[in-house]
Design an enzyme around this catalytic site. Structure first.
Site, PDB file in Angstrom:
ATOM      1  N   GLU A 131     102.195  63.602  58.676  1.00  0.00           N
ATOM      2  CA  GLU A 131     101.324  62.440  58.507  1.00  0.00           C
ATOM      3  C   GLU A 131      99.875  62.672  58.923  1.00  0.00           C
ATOM      4  OE1 GLU A 131     101.256  58.969  60.596  1.00  0.00           O
ATOM      5  OE2 GLU A 131     100.863  59.979  62.489  1.00  0.00           O
ATOM      6  N   ASN A 177     102.525  56.230  60.839  1.00  0.00           N
ATOM      7  CA  ASN A 177     101.564  55.139  60.665  1.00  0.00           C
ATOM      8  C   ASN A 177     100.380  55.532  59.787  1.00  0.00           C
ATOM      9  OD1 ASN A 177     101.099  56.754  63.135  1.00  0.00           O
ATOM     10  ND2 ASN A 177      99.238  55.531  63.342  1.00  0.00           N
ATOM     11  N   HIS A 178     100.127  56.842  59.636  1.00  0.00           N
ATOM     12  CA  HIS A 178      99.028  57.296  58.772  1.00  0.00           C
ATOM     13  C   HIS A 178      99.526  57.727  57.385  1.00  0.00           C
ATOM     14  CE1 HIS A 178      96.000  56.934  61.807  1.00  0.00           C
ATOM     15  NE2 HIS A 178      96.616  57.763  62.637  1.00  0.00           N
ATOM     16  N   HIS A 183     109.004  57.721  64.893  1.00  0.00           N
ATOM     17  CA  HIS A 183     107.560  57.928  65.033  1.00  0.00           C
ATOM     18  C   HIS A 183     107.021  56.778  65.876  1.00  0.00           C
ATOM     19  CE1 HIS A 183     103.936  60.000  63.574  1.00  0.00           C
ATOM     20  NE2 HIS A 183     103.361  58.808  63.574  1.00  0.00           N
TER      21      HIS A 183
END
Length: 257
Positions: free
Chosen positions: A40, A68-69, A149
Protein backbone atom coordinates in the site's frame (compact mmCIF):
# COMPACT_ATOMS: atom_id res chain seq x y z
CA UNK A 1 3.68 -28.57 4.74
CA UNK A 2 3.37 -25.23 2.95
CA UNK A 3 5.91 -22.45 3.45
CA UNK A 4 4.49 -18.92 3.28
CA UNK A 5 6.55 -15.74 3.06
CA UNK A 6 4.81 -12.50 4.04
CA UNK A 7 6.75 -9.29 3.34
CA UNK A 8 6.10 -6.11 5.32
CA UNK A 9 4.90 -2.81 3.83
CA UNK A 10 6.88 -1.86 0.71
CA UNK A 11 7.77 1.85 0.82
CA UNK A 12 8.73 3.75 -2.33
CA UNK A 13 11.54 3.02 -4.76
CA UNK A 14 13.93 1.50 -2.18
CA UNK A 15 11.25 -1.01 -1.23
CA UNK A 16 10.39 -1.83 -4.82
CA UNK A 17 14.11 -2.31 -5.48
CA UNK A 18 14.24 -4.97 -2.76
CA UNK A 19 11.28 -6.80 -4.28
CA UNK A 20 12.96 -6.79 -7.67
CA UNK A 21 16.55 -7.54 -6.67
CA UNK A 22 16.30 -9.59 -3.48
CA UNK A 23 12.90 -11.27 -3.17
CA UNK A 24 13.17 -13.77 -6.08
CA UNK A 25 16.40 -15.36 -4.85
CA UNK A 26 15.25 -15.19 -1.22
CA UNK A 27 12.06 -17.13 -1.89
CA UNK A 28 13.96 -19.65 -4.02
CA UNK A 29 16.66 -20.19 -1.40
CA UNK A 30 14.05 -20.65 1.34
CA UNK A 31 11.78 -22.99 -0.65
CA UNK A 32 8.80 -20.65 -0.38
CA UNK A 33 5.50 -21.94 -1.77
CA UNK A 34 3.43 -18.75 -1.47
CA UNK A 35 4.61 -15.13 -1.30
CA UNK A 36 2.41 -12.30 0.01
CA UNK A 37 3.44 -8.64 0.04
CA UNK A 38 1.75 -5.60 1.55
CA UNK A 39 2.09 -2.95 -1.16
CA UNK A 40 0.00 0.00 0.00
CA UNK A 41 3.00 2.36 0.22
CA UNK A 42 4.81 1.14 -2.87
CA UNK A 43 4.04 4.13 -5.14
CA UNK A 44 6.29 6.91 -3.83
CA UNK A 45 5.27 6.11 -0.28
CA UNK A 46 1.51 6.35 -0.79
CA UNK A 47 -0.68 3.87 -2.66
CA UNK A 48 0.09 1.50 -5.49
CA UNK A 49 -0.29 1.46 -9.27
CA UNK A 50 -1.15 -1.17 -11.85
CA UNK A 51 2.41 -1.02 -13.16
CA UNK A 52 3.82 -1.79 -9.72
CA UNK A 53 1.38 -4.68 -9.27
CA UNK A 54 2.54 -6.16 -12.57
CA UNK A 55 6.20 -5.74 -11.57
CA UNK A 56 5.59 -7.48 -8.23
CA UNK A 57 3.87 -10.42 -9.88
CA UNK A 58 6.76 -10.73 -12.33
CA UNK A 59 9.07 -11.04 -9.30
CA UNK A 60 7.13 -14.03 -7.99
CA UNK A 61 4.66 -12.34 -5.65
CA UNK A 62 1.41 -14.32 -5.44
CA UNK A 63 -0.82 -11.93 -3.46
CA UNK A 64 -0.68 -8.19 -2.76
CA UNK A 65 -2.51 -6.83 0.29
CA UNK A 66 -3.23 -3.14 0.85
CA UNK A 67 -4.53 -0.78 3.54
CA UNK A 68 -5.69 2.77 4.24
CA UNK A 69 -3.65 4.10 1.28
CA UNK A 70 -5.19 1.64 -1.18
CA UNK A 71 -6.42 4.43 -3.45
CA UNK A 72 -3.91 7.19 -2.67
CA UNK A 73 -2.83 6.75 -6.28
CA UNK A 74 -6.20 7.81 -7.62
CA UNK A 75 -5.99 5.96 -10.94
CA UNK A 76 -5.92 2.66 -9.09
CA UNK A 77 -9.62 3.13 -8.27
CA UNK A 78 -10.41 2.05 -11.81
CA UNK A 79 -7.68 -0.61 -11.99
CA UNK A 80 -7.99 -2.74 -8.85
CA UNK A 81 -10.77 -4.95 -10.20
CA UNK A 82 -8.45 -6.02 -13.00
CA UNK A 83 -6.52 -8.11 -10.47
CA UNK A 84 -7.78 -11.28 -8.79
CA UNK A 85 -4.85 -11.40 -6.36
CA UNK A 86 -4.70 -7.76 -5.23
CA UNK A 87 -6.94 -7.31 -2.20
CA UNK A 88 -7.86 -4.31 -0.08
CA UNK A 89 -9.36 -4.15 3.44
CA UNK A 90 -12.64 -6.02 3.17
CA UNK A 91 -14.33 -4.21 6.04
CA UNK A 92 -14.32 -0.86 4.21
CA UNK A 93 -17.75 -1.45 2.72
CA UNK A 94 -19.19 -1.87 -0.75
CA UNK A 95 -18.31 1.66 -1.92
CA UNK A 96 -14.68 0.62 -2.31
CA UNK A 97 -13.99 -1.23 -5.57
CA UNK A 98 -12.04 -4.47 -5.40
CA UNK A 99 -12.36 -7.26 -2.87
CA UNK A 100 -11.04 -8.18 0.54
CA UNK A 101 -10.12 -11.80 0.01
CA UNK A 102 -8.65 -14.23 -2.49
CA UNK A 103 -7.57 -17.87 -2.64
CA UNK A 104 -4.25 -18.83 -4.27
CA UNK A 105 -2.57 -22.25 -4.32
CA UNK A 106 -5.15 -23.53 -1.86
CA UNK A 107 -4.52 -20.70 0.63
CA UNK A 108 -7.22 -18.20 1.56
CA UNK A 109 -5.95 -14.67 2.19
CA UNK A 110 -8.03 -11.92 3.81
CA UNK A 111 -7.23 -8.23 4.25
CA UNK A 112 -8.77 -6.28 7.14
CA UNK A 113 -8.24 -2.80 8.57
CA UNK A 114 -8.30 -1.68 12.18
CA UNK A 115 -10.64 0.88 13.68
CA UNK A 116 -8.44 2.57 16.32
CA UNK A 117 -6.72 5.71 15.04
CA UNK A 118 -7.23 4.81 11.38
CA UNK A 119 -8.42 7.11 8.61
CA UNK A 120 -10.63 6.16 6.93
CA UNK A 121 -12.18 3.96 9.60
CA UNK A 122 -13.83 0.80 8.41
CA UNK A 123 -16.48 -1.48 9.84
CA UNK A 124 -15.86 -4.05 12.57
CA UNK A 125 -12.94 -6.24 11.39
CA UNK A 126 -13.87 -9.08 13.74
CA UNK A 127 -17.26 -9.64 12.14
CA UNK A 128 -15.75 -9.47 8.66
CA UNK A 129 -13.14 -12.04 9.64
CA UNK A 130 -15.94 -14.37 10.75
CA UNK A 131 -17.63 -13.91 7.40
CA UNK A 132 -14.48 -14.69 5.45
CA UNK A 133 -13.60 -17.74 7.54
CA UNK A 134 -17.11 -19.12 7.04
CA UNK A 135 -16.68 -18.61 3.30
CA UNK A 136 -13.29 -20.36 3.28
CA UNK A 137 -14.75 -23.28 5.25
CA UNK A 138 -17.53 -23.73 2.74
CA UNK A 139 -14.93 -23.74 -0.03
CA UNK A 140 -12.89 -26.32 1.92
CA UNK A 141 -9.91 -23.96 2.22
CA UNK A 142 -7.96 -25.12 5.28
CA UNK A 143 -4.96 -22.74 5.23
CA UNK A 144 -6.00 -19.14 5.86
CA UNK A 145 -3.97 -15.94 6.27
CA UNK A 146 -5.10 -12.58 7.67
CA UNK A 147 -3.39 -9.22 7.15
CA UNK A 148 -4.73 -6.88 9.85
CA UNK A 149 -3.65 -3.40 8.77
CA UNK A 150 -3.94 -1.35 11.95
CA UNK A 151 -2.37 1.40 14.05
CA UNK A 152 -2.97 0.04 17.54
CA UNK A 153 -0.92 -2.93 18.70
CA UNK A 154 -3.73 -3.78 21.08
CA UNK A 155 -6.21 -4.12 18.24
CA UNK A 156 -3.84 -6.31 16.22
CA UNK A 157 -3.26 -8.55 19.23
CA UNK A 158 -7.00 -8.76 19.85
CA UNK A 159 -7.56 -9.90 16.27
CA UNK A 160 -4.79 -12.47 16.65
CA UNK A 161 -6.36 -14.00 19.75
CA UNK A 162 -9.84 -13.77 18.27
CA UNK A 163 -8.73 -15.81 15.26
CA UNK A 164 -6.49 -18.20 17.20
CA UNK A 165 -7.30 -21.76 16.22
CA UNK A 166 -9.38 -20.62 13.25
CA UNK A 167 -6.90 -18.81 10.99
CA UNK A 168 -3.52 -20.33 10.17
CA UNK A 169 -1.59 -17.04 10.21
CA UNK A 170 -2.38 -13.50 11.42
CA UNK A 171 0.09 -10.71 10.67
CA UNK A 172 -0.08 -7.02 11.45
CA UNK A 173 0.96 -4.33 9.00
CA UNK A 174 0.88 -0.49 8.80
CA UNK A 175 3.22 0.70 11.57
CA UNK A 176 6.41 -0.25 9.66
CA UNK A 177 8.48 -1.28 12.70
CA UNK A 178 8.92 -5.02 13.16
CA UNK A 179 7.80 -6.36 16.52
CA UNK A 180 9.64 -9.13 18.37
CA UNK A 181 6.55 -11.19 19.28
CA UNK A 182 6.34 -13.70 16.43
CA UNK A 183 5.04 -16.99 17.84
CA UNK A 184 2.48 -19.74 17.46
CA UNK A 185 -0.51 -19.02 19.69
CA UNK A 186 -2.07 -21.71 21.86
CA UNK A 187 -4.68 -22.64 19.27
CA UNK A 188 -2.13 -23.13 16.50
CA UNK A 189 -2.24 -19.74 14.76
CA UNK A 190 1.04 -18.11 13.70
CA UNK A 191 1.12 -14.48 14.80
CA UNK A 192 3.17 -11.27 14.73
CA UNK A 193 1.96 -7.78 15.67
CA UNK A 194 3.83 -6.04 12.85
CA UNK A 195 5.94 -7.34 9.97
CA UNK A 196 7.98 -4.17 9.71
CA UNK A 197 8.66 -2.54 6.37
CA UNK A 198 10.60 -2.98 3.16
CA UNK A 199 12.34 0.25 2.25
CA UNK A 200 15.14 2.63 3.16
CA UNK A 201 17.01 1.68 6.35
CA UNK A 202 17.96 5.21 7.42
CA UNK A 203 14.49 6.69 7.48
CA UNK A 204 11.48 7.39 9.65
CA UNK A 205 9.19 4.48 8.75
CA UNK A 206 10.52 4.69 5.21
CA UNK A 207 10.19 8.45 4.80
CA UNK A 208 12.80 11.22 4.64
CA UNK A 209 14.28 11.95 8.09
CA UNK A 210 14.53 15.76 7.73
CA UNK A 211 10.95 16.08 6.53
CA UNK A 212 9.81 13.96 9.45
CA UNK A 213 11.75 16.13 11.92
CA UNK A 214 10.20 19.31 10.52
CA UNK A 215 6.75 17.88 11.00
CA UNK A 216 7.32 16.28 14.39
CA UNK A 217 9.90 18.51 16.12
CA UNK A 218 9.37 21.93 14.57
CA UNK A 219 5.65 21.53 13.79
CA UNK A 220 6.29 22.90 10.29
CA UNK A 221 4.35 21.40 7.38
CA UNK A 222 6.70 19.43 5.16
CA UNK A 223 5.94 17.15 2.27
CA UNK A 224 6.66 13.54 3.06
CA UNK A 225 9.03 11.94 0.59
CA UNK A 226 10.35 8.37 0.67
CA UNK A 227 13.92 8.30 1.96
CA UNK A 228 16.72 7.30 -0.40
CA UNK A 229 19.62 5.00 0.35
CA UNK A 230 20.38 1.42 1.30
CA UNK A 231 17.30 -0.71 1.81
CA UNK A 232 16.18 -3.78 3.69
CA UNK A 233 13.27 -6.24 3.52
CA UNK A 234 11.41 -7.42 6.62
CA UNK A 235 8.81 -10.12 7.05
CA UNK A 236 8.13 -13.64 8.25
CA UNK A 237 8.23 -17.20 6.99
CA UNK A 238 5.56 -19.54 8.35
CA UNK A 239 5.27 -23.30 7.97
CA UNK A 240 1.69 -24.54 7.94
CA UNK A 241 0.26 -28.05 7.89
CA UNK A 242 -1.94 -28.15 4.80
CA UNK A 243 -4.17 -30.91 6.16
CA UNK A 244 -5.05 -29.14 9.42
CA UNK A 245 -4.29 -25.47 8.79
CA UNK A 246 -2.18 -25.38 11.95
CA UNK A 247 0.98 -23.27 11.96
CA UNK A 248 4.00 -25.34 12.93
CA UNK A 249 6.49 -22.51 13.03
CA UNK A 250 7.02 -18.83 12.31
CA UNK A 251 10.24 -16.85 12.12
CA UNK A 252 11.14 -13.25 11.39
CA UNK A 253 13.67 -12.26 8.75
CA UNK A 254 15.55 -9.14 7.71
CA UNK A 255 17.34 -9.12 4.36
CA UNK A 256 19.71 -6.40 3.17
CA UNK A 257 20.83 -5.31 -0.28
Amino acid sequence: MIRICFVGDVVGEPGRRMIKNVLPSFTRDNSIDLTIVNGENAAHGLGITAKICDEFFECGVDVITLGNHTFSSYDFLSMIEKYDNVIRPGNMGKAWPGKGTTAVKGVGVMNLMGQVGMQPCGDNPFDKADEYLDMFEKENVRVTVCDIHAEATSEKQAVGFYLDGRASLVVGTHTHVMTADSRVLNGGTGYITDLGMTGCIDSVIGMDILASLKRLKEKIPARYEPARGDAFMNGIIAEIDESTGICKGIRRFTEYE
